[in-house]
Design a protein around this motif. Structure first.
Motif, mmCIF file in Angstrom:
data_model
loop_
_atom_site.group_PDB
_atom_site.id
_atom_site.type_symbol
_atom_site.label_atom_id
_atom_site.label_comp_id
_atom_site.label_asym_id
_atom_site.label_seq_id
_atom_site.Cartn_x
_atom_site.Cartn_y
_atom_site.Cartn_z
ATOM 1 N N GLY A 173 -11.229 11.342 3.614
ATOM 2 C CA GLY A 173 -9.798 11.327 3.916
ATOM 3 C C GLY A 173 -8.983 10.298 3.167
ATOM 4 N N HIS A 174 -9.393 9.933 1.948
ATOM 5 C CA HIS A 174 -8.639 8.935 1.189
ATOM 6 C C HIS A 174 -7.268 9.482 0.784
ATOM 7 N N ASP A 175 -6.291 8.595 0.746
ATOM 8 C CA ASP A 175 -4.919 8.978 0.392
ATOM 9 C C ASP A 175 -4.796 9.039 -1.134
ATOM 10 N N VAL A 176 -5.389 10.048 -1.724
ATOM 11 C CA VAL A 176 -5.462 10.205 -3.175
ATOM 12 C C VAL A 176 -5.018 11.612 -3.551
ATOM 13 N N TYR A 219 0.827 -1.211 0.000
ATOM 14 C CA TYR A 219 0.000 0.000 0.000
ATOM 15 C C TYR A 219 0.860 1.259 0.000
ATOM 16 N N ASP A 220 1.897 1.288 0.820
ATOM 17 C CA ASP A 220 2.735 2.485 0.950
ATOM 18 C C ASP A 220 3.568 2.764 -0.284
ATOM 19 N N ASP A 221 3.673 1.805 -1.193
ATOM 20 C CA ASP A 221 4.486 1.985 -2.396
ATOM 21 C C ASP A 221 3.685 2.443 -3.604
ATOM 22 N N ILE A 271 2.490 13.370 1.519
ATOM 23 C CA ILE A 271 1.494 13.699 2.538
ATOM 24 C C ILE A 271 0.388 12.652 2.518
ATOM 25 N N GLU A 272 0.037 12.140 3.667
ATOM 26 C CA GLU A 272 -1.029 11.146 3.752
ATOM 27 C C GLU A 272 -2.388 11.842 3.748
ATOM 28 N N GLY A 273 -3.318 11.277 3.017
ATOM 29 C CA GLY A 273 -4.649 11.858 2.936
ATOM 30 C C GLY A 273 -4.888 12.497 1.585
ATOM 31 N N PRO A 274 -6.042 13.138 1.386
ATOM 32 C CA PRO A 274 -6.370 13.755 0.101
ATOM 33 C C PRO A 274 -5.517 14.990 -0.166
ATOM 34 N N LYS A 275 -5.152 15.173 -1.426
ATOM 35 C CA LYS A 275 -4.396 16.328 -1.882
ATOM 36 C C LYS A 275 -5.020 16.858 -3.174
ATOM 37 N N TYR A 276 -4.941 18.161 -3.423
ATOM 38 C CA TYR A 276 -5.552 18.741 -4.618
ATOM 39 C C TYR A 276 -4.569 19.695 -5.287
ATOM 40 N N ILE A 277 -4.292 19.464 -6.576
ATOM 41 C CA ILE A 277 -3.462 20.360 -7.384
ATOM 42 C C ILE A 277 -4.249 20.727 -8.636
ATOM 43 N N GLN A 278 -4.302 22.013 -8.941
ATOM 44 C CA GLN A 278 -5.010 22.513 -10.118
ATOM 45 C C GLN A 278 -3.976 23.149 -11.044
ATOM 46 N N VAL A 304 -9.834 23.430 0.340
ATOM 47 C CA VAL A 304 -9.393 23.854 1.679
ATOM 48 C C VAL A 304 -10.536 23.727 2.675
ATOM 49 N N ALA A 305 -11.747 24.088 2.253
ATOM 50 C CA ALA A 305 -12.913 24.008 3.139
ATOM 51 C C ALA A 305 -13.220 22.576 3.553
ATOM 52 N N HIS A 306 -12.734 21.606 2.789
ATOM 53 C CA HIS A 306 -12.903 20.189 3.143
ATOM 54 C C HIS A 306 -11.820 19.706 4.108
ATOM 55 N N GLY A 307 -10.909 20.592 4.478
ATOM 56 C CA GLY A 307 -9.839 20.192 5.381
ATOM 57 C C GLY A 307 -8.684 19.502 4.692
ATOM 58 N N VAL A 308 -8.564 19.651 3.377
ATOM 59 C CA VAL A 308 -7.463 19.034 2.638
ATOM 60 C C VAL A 308 -6.148 19.697 3.057
ATOM 61 N N GLU A 309 -5.181 18.890 3.447
ATOM 62 C CA GLU A 309 -3.941 19.423 4.018
ATOM 63 C C GLU A 309 -3.106 20.177 2.990
#
Length: 307
Positions: A128-131, A99-101, A210-217, A182-187
């Protein structure tokens, strides 16, 4: 390209020979993304320009594990794959990478992100999915006929917000998707631009740590939809940054941590004049007022982010 990213054509993870238009910013974003994520990646992609142009049966431009999903649920698909791998690890199931790889990634256009897919994206972030979710932002539904989306800028002419005697084009401002994330608490939330390739790839690598959801536009000009010369794609992308109409920054836990500064800020009309979707603003009576409204958007960006 970084030394660690120097693939031969045989090793490319986003291969040449796809059907994207010359000068396609989204195709460049896909190539940069795969260079940054590497081969141990599972990517979900909804219907859109990149899905259509990179996977005409029986061909594929992708050298990674790649899943096509319908317009509205790429975030849900990626969340399901991530959950499955987590379950496999917990149960000691063999035959799968640890999973970690694995890098769990979505790459989706603005229509599938800002509009049609925002429900499943919201759910993925909330749970909070790691995506890592990457939106290639070409500011309209380019694949289906250049219809306006929630990302289409104010004043732009599209096939469903056409400029004419009764209209100056799109009549609402672009949706602020980074703030919604950001309003969803995305780190980790960031914007990027294909004209600044190492910045984009660096943000992807940082997000994957970073563990958890991340967003790049990422800002991806579209010659066909925007009405500009293919050779001007990078020039227009740079002008979006240099005018502050599309600022480049990153946020951690809701706080702005890094901003790409502008050395010599240019007026917004320099950016607008190169694009057919804004030409009516320089011809119609009252167009100057729309240009000034867009200039005020850029000025507000520059002031807020201290560009």
């Amino acid at each position: 390209m970084d030394s660690e990213d120097k693939f031969s054509y045989e090793e490319d993870l986003f291969c040449p020979g796809h059907r994207a238009c010359p000068g396609c910013g989204a195709a460049l974003a896909c190539r940069l993304a795969t260079e940054a994520t590497g081969p141990d990646t599972i990517m979900a992609m909804p219907t859109g320009c990149m899905e259509v142009t990179t996977t005409p049966f029986p061909e594929s431009a992708w050298g990674i594990s790649w899943i096509h999903s319908v317009f509205e649920n790429s975030a849900a698909v990626a969340a399901g794959v991530e959950s499955a791998y987590k379950s496999f690890e917990r149960r000691g199931k063999e035959g799968y990478m640890d999973y970690d790889d694995v890098n769990f990634v979505v790459m989706a256009g603005d229509g599938a992100t800002f509009d049609i897919g925002i429900r499943s994206l919201s759910g993925m972030m909330e749970r909070g999915h790691d995506v890592l979710y990457i939106c290639y932002d070409n500011e309209a539904y380019m694949n289906t006929g250049i219809q306006r989306s929630g990302s289409t800028p104010f004043g732009a002419s599209t096939t469903t917000s056409p400029a004419g005697k009764e209209s100056f084009g799109e009549d609402v401002h672009k949706k602020d998707m980074p703030s919604i994330a950001v309003a969803h608490g995305v780190e980790f939330v960031a914007t990027a631009n294909v004209a600044y390739m190492e910045d984009f790839k660096g943000k992807i690598r940082k997000a994957l740590e970073i563990e958890g959801p991340k967003y790049i536009q990422v800002f991806t000009p579209c010659p066909r939809g925007w009405g500009h010369e293919a050779r001007d794609m990078i020039k227009i992308a740079r002008l979006a940054h240099e005018t502050a109409i599309y600022p480049i920054y990153e946020m951690e836990n809701g706080e702005i941590m890094d901003v790409k500064k502008i050395q010599d800020r240019k007026p917004v009309e320099k950016y607008l004049k190169l694009q057919g979707r804004f030409q009516h603003l320089f011809k119609q009576e009252g167009g100057e007022e729309i240009i000034q409204k867009l200039q005020r958007v850029a000025d507000a960006n520059a002031e807020k982010l201290q560009l």
